[in-house]
Every structure is written in structure tokens, then in C-alpha cells.
Write a protein that holds these residues in place. Structure first.
Motif, PDB file in Angstrom:
ATOM      1  N   GLY A  78      84.511  31.694  20.177  1.00  0.00           N
ATOM      2  CA  GLY A  78      83.196  31.530  20.790  1.00  0.00           C
ATOM      3  C   GLY A  78      83.125  31.948  22.239  1.00  0.00           C
ATOM      4  N   TRP A  79      84.175  32.570  22.743  1.00  0.00           N
ATOM      5  CA  TRP A  79      84.169  33.033  24.127  1.00  0.00           C
ATOM      6  C   TRP A  79      83.379  34.329  24.254  1.00  0.00           C
ATOM      7  N   ASP A  80      82.915  34.592  25.453  1.00  0.00           N
ATOM      8  CA  ASP A  80      82.309  35.873  25.799  1.00  0.00           C
ATOM      9  C   ASP A  80      83.447  36.756  26.305  1.00  0.00           C
ATOM     10  N   ALA A  81      83.883  37.715  25.486  1.00  0.00           N
ATOM     11  CA  ALA A  81      85.056  38.518  25.824  1.00  0.00           C
ATOM     12  C   ALA A  81      84.686  39.983  26.017  1.00  0.00           C
ATOM     13  N   GLY A  82      85.364  40.629  26.940  1.00  0.00           N
ATOM     14  CA  GLY A  82      85.107  42.045  27.198  1.00  0.00           C
ATOM     15  C   GLY A  82      86.365  42.762  27.642  1.00  0.00           C
ATOM     16  N   ILE A  83      86.510  44.012  27.210  1.00  0.00           N
ATOM     17  CA  ILE A  83      87.647  44.845  27.620  1.00  0.00           C
ATOM     18  C   ILE A  83      87.107  46.083  28.330  1.00  0.00           C
ATOM     19  N   PHE A  84      87.627  46.329  29.522  1.00  0.00           N
ATOM     20  CA  PHE A  84      87.263  47.518  30.299  1.00  0.00           C
ATOM     21  C   PHE A  84      88.369  48.540  30.103  1.00  0.00           C
ATOM     22  N   PHE A  85      88.070  49.607  29.362  1.00  0.00           N
ATOM     23  CA  PHE A  85      89.064  50.640  29.060  1.00  0.00           C
ATOM     24  C   PHE A  85      89.011  51.721  30.139  1.00  0.00           C
ATOM     25  N   THR A  86      90.113  51.867  30.854  1.00  0.00           N
ATOM     26  CA  THR A  86      90.145  52.853  31.922  1.00  0.00           C
ATOM     27  C   THR A  86      91.448  53.653  31.866  1.00  0.00           C
ATOM     28  N   PHE A  87      91.446  54.813  32.460  1.00  0.00           N
ATOM     29  CA  PHE A  87      92.582  55.730  32.417  1.00  0.00           C
ATOM     30  C   PHE A  87      93.037  55.917  30.970  1.00  0.00           C
ATOM     31  N   TYR A  88      94.336  55.764  30.674  1.00  0.00           N
ATOM     32  CA  TYR A  88      94.821  56.069  29.330  1.00  0.00           C
ATOM     33  C   TYR A  88      94.404  55.001  28.315  1.00  0.00           C
ATOM     34  N   GLY A  89      93.910  53.884  28.791  1.00  0.00           N
ATOM     35  CA  GLY A  89      93.406  52.860  27.886  1.00  0.00           C
ATOM     36  C   GLY A  89      92.196  53.337  27.101  1.00  0.00           C
ATOM     37  N   LEU A  90      91.540  54.387  27.587  1.00  0.00           N
ATOM     38  CA  LEU A  90      90.398  54.956  26.864  1.00  0.00           C
ATOM     39  C   LEU A  90      90.805  55.446  25.471  1.00  0.00           C
ATOM     40  N   ASN A  91      92.077  55.799  25.310  1.00  0.00           N
ATOM     41  CA  ASN A  91      92.535  56.296  24.008  1.00  0.00           C
ATOM     42  C   ASN A  91      92.339  55.271  22.894  1.00  0.00           C
ATOM     43  N   ILE A  92      92.343  54.007  23.236  1.00  0.00           N
ATOM     44  CA  ILE A  92      92.238  52.952  22.226  1.00  0.00           C
ATOM     45  C   ILE A  92      90.899  53.011  21.500  1.00  0.00           C
ATOM     46  N   VAL A  93      89.841  53.406  22.196  1.00  0.00           N
ATOM     47  CA  VAL A  93      88.517  53.456  21.578  1.00  0.00           C
ATOM     48  C   VAL A  93      88.004  54.893  21.434  1.00  0.00           C
ATOM     49  N   HIS A  94      88.876  55.865  21.656  1.00  0.00           N
ATOM     50  CA  HIS A  94      88.511  57.272  21.486  1.00  0.00           C
ATOM     51  C   HIS A  94      88.561  57.616  19.999  1.00  0.00           C
ATOM     52  N   LYS A  95      87.546  58.260  19.487  1.00  0.00           N
ATOM     53  CA  LYS A  95      87.465  58.546  18.056  1.00  0.00           C
ATOM     54  C   LYS A  95      88.687  59.313  17.550  1.00  0.00           C
ATOM     55  N   THR A  96      89.142  60.281  18.303  1.00  0.00           N
ATOM     56  CA  THR A  96      90.256  61.124  17.862  1.00  0.00           C
ATOM     57  C   THR A  96      91.603  60.594  18.320  1.00  0.00           C
ATOM     58  N   LYS A  97      91.734  60.308  19.600  1.00  0.00           N
ATOM     59  CA  LYS A  97      93.024  59.918  20.165  1.00  0.00           C
ATOM     60  C   LYS A  97      93.507  58.571  19.643  1.00  0.00           C
ATOM     61  N   SER A  98      92.593  57.722  19.216  1.00  0.00           N
ATOM     62  CA  SER A  98      92.998  56.404  18.698  1.00  0.00           C
ATOM     63  C   SER A  98      93.805  56.534  17.404  1.00  0.00           C
ATOM     64  N   LYS A  99      93.667  57.674  16.721  1.00  0.00           N
ATOM     65  CA  LYS A  99      94.378  57.867  15.452  1.00  0.00           C
ATOM     66  C   LYS A  99      95.845  58.239  15.664  1.00  0.00           C
ATOM     67  N   SER A 100      96.210  58.600  16.879  1.00  0.00           N
ATOM     68  CA  SER A 100      97.589  59.033  17.135  1.00  0.00           C
ATOM     69  C   SER A 100      98.258  58.206  18.229  1.00  0.00           C
ATOM     70  N   ILE A 101      97.855  56.942  18.364  1.00  0.00           N
ATOM     71  CA  ILE A 101      98.484  56.075  19.362  1.00  0.00           C
ATOM     72  C   ILE A 101      99.926  55.800  18.952  1.00  0.00           C
ATOM     73  N   GLY A 102     100.854  56.069  19.833  1.00  0.00           N
ATOM     74  CA  GLY A 102     102.263  55.883  19.516  1.00  0.00           C
ATOM     75  C   GLY A 102     102.986  55.140  20.615  1.00  0.00           C
ATOM     76  N   ILE A 103     104.300  55.135  20.511  1.00  0.00           N
ATOM     77  CA  ILE A 103     105.120  54.456  21.519  1.00  0.00           C
ATOM     78  C   ILE A 103     106.316  55.349  21.842  1.00  0.00           C
ATOM     79  N   VAL A 104     106.636  55.425  23.121  1.00  0.00           N
ATOM     80  CA  VAL A 104     107.732  56.284  23.583  1.00  0.00           C
ATOM     81  C   VAL A 104     108.944  55.416  23.897  1.00  0.00           C
TER      82      VAL A 104
END
Length: 210
Positions: free
Chosen positions: A66-92
Motif C-alpha cells: 500500500g505504499w506510494d512507490a516510485g523508481i527514477f531510472f537514470t543513466f544505464y538504469g534506463l535499460n531496465i524499462v527500455h523495450k529493446t535493451k531490457s531483453k538483453s540485461i546481463g551480468i559481467v
């Protein structure tokens, strides 16, 4: 001109009246705070698998409570909600000594071609085996729960992104000033940054002493 002084009784009465007003104001503030849902503001700056999970899990959980929650996606964090880049999120694996692997992987081997897809596969398989939702599933849950998913307008402009590049359900893009205004009264604020590992951590692993 004579200066009238207040009697001790009158002074005590005035002090008591002021105290009652202060107490009443504080009670109203507490009542308003209890009626108002708690708020969580998160800033996501990284677009890798290990950095995508925490903001989505925290925000999704907060919204379900029931909290009011929000995420501000900035710099490379934009990839998380990017239509294309979100499909290839990996780990190095390079420079990530804390990453659990079946066999310890030296940084030199981590730089070899194919190690990033391998590490990504291993991490996804490990999470799935423990019943942890995938990044696409968590993202969908956040949208359904009403989490504010806010892309950073400045970073979008720098990277040449358009609003249409991002998932349906994202909030209107905004800048730092607008997000700060929204987050100013948040009960919980989370800003994750990547600490710079020392040469001792890189050589001996996490938690190594000097």
C-alpha cells in the motif's frame, strides 16, 4: 509610560494555552501522517542483472503493502524499462569478486569472449531454481502494482532515446528537479551506487582486510 507586567498566574495560563495549541498541531500532523500512505523513492542507475533486481523487488513489495512507490531510472538504469535493451540485461563477472560462481573465476578469465553470457545464464538459472521471479516478471508486477516508473529526461536526451523507446506504462519523463520534488517527503529513499573496489578486494575477494 508605565509598562504593565503579566502576573505569574496570567503567564502560566498563556504558557499552558500555547502548549495546548502546539500539542493540537502535532496531533493533527501525526493523524495526517497515519492516514497518508508511506512513500518510497528509488533511483536506479545501473542496467545489469544484479542491479536491476533490488529496485524492482523493493518498489514492488512496497506497492503491494500500500505504499506510494516510485523508481527514477537514470543513466544505464534506463535499460531496465527500455523495450529493446531490457531483453538483453546481463551480468559481467569482471571486477565482481562477490558474484557467486560454481568455480571461482579470475578477472583474466572473466574478460574472455563468452564469459558474460555464461555468467548471465548461471545467475538466471540460480534465481529460477530458487523461485525468484525474472526481471520481465518483476517489471510487469511493478506496473500492475502502480509503481511510478520514471525515465530520466536528461539521460534520455544524452543517449538519444525517445519516449516511444520505453515500455508502456512508464510515467512521463522528468528531470531531477521534478523527481526531487516528488521524493522530498518520502519515508524511504534508496540510491544505489557501485562502490569502487580496492586493489585488496580485487586481489583477495570481498571483505579482505588491508
Amino acid at each position: 509610560m508605565a509598562i504593565e507586567t503579566m502576573s505569574p498566574a496570567g503567564s502560566a495560563e498563556l504558557e499552558a494555552h500555547v502548549q495546548r495549541l502546539v500539542d493540537e498541531h502535532l496531533r493533527r500532523r501525526e493523524d495526517e501522517k497515519e492516514l497518508k500512505p508511506k512513500k518510497m523513492a528509488i533511483i536506479a542507475t545501473k542496467g545489469t542483472l544484479d542491479w536491476a533486481y533490488p529496485p524492482l523487488i523493493l518498489a514492488g513489495t512496497a506497492a503491494s503493502l500500500g505504499w506510494d512507490a516510485g523508481i527514477f531510472f537514470t543513466f544505464y538504469g534506463l535499460n531496465i524499462v527500455h523495450k529493446t535493451k531490457s531483453k538483453s540485461i546481463g551480468i559481467v563477472p569482471v571486477g565482481n569478486p562477490a558474484m557467486p560462481m560454481p568455480v571461482p573465476v579470475p578477472n583474466l578469465l572473466g574478460a574472455l569472449p563468452g564469459m558474460t553470457p555464461f555468467a548471465t545464464f548461471m545467475m538466471k538459472r540460480k534465481f529460477k531454481s530458487k523461485g525468484v521471479a525474472s526481471i520481465p516478471e518483476l517489471t510487469a508486477l511493478c506496473f500492475e502494482a502502480g509503481v511510478k516508473m520514471i525515465p530520466c529526461a536528461m539521460t534520455m536526451d544524452v543517449f538519444g532515446y525517445k519516449e516511444s523507446d520505453f515500455m508502456e506504462g512508464c510515467d512521463a519523463t522528468c528531470g531531477a528537479a521534478h523527481f526531487l520534488s516528488w521524493a522530498s517527503d518520502a519515508d524511504v529513499r534508496v540510491f544505489r551506487r557501485s562502490p569502487r573496489p580496492s586493489r585488496y578486494q580485487e586481489r583477495d575477494g570481498p571483505g579482505a582486510a588491508r
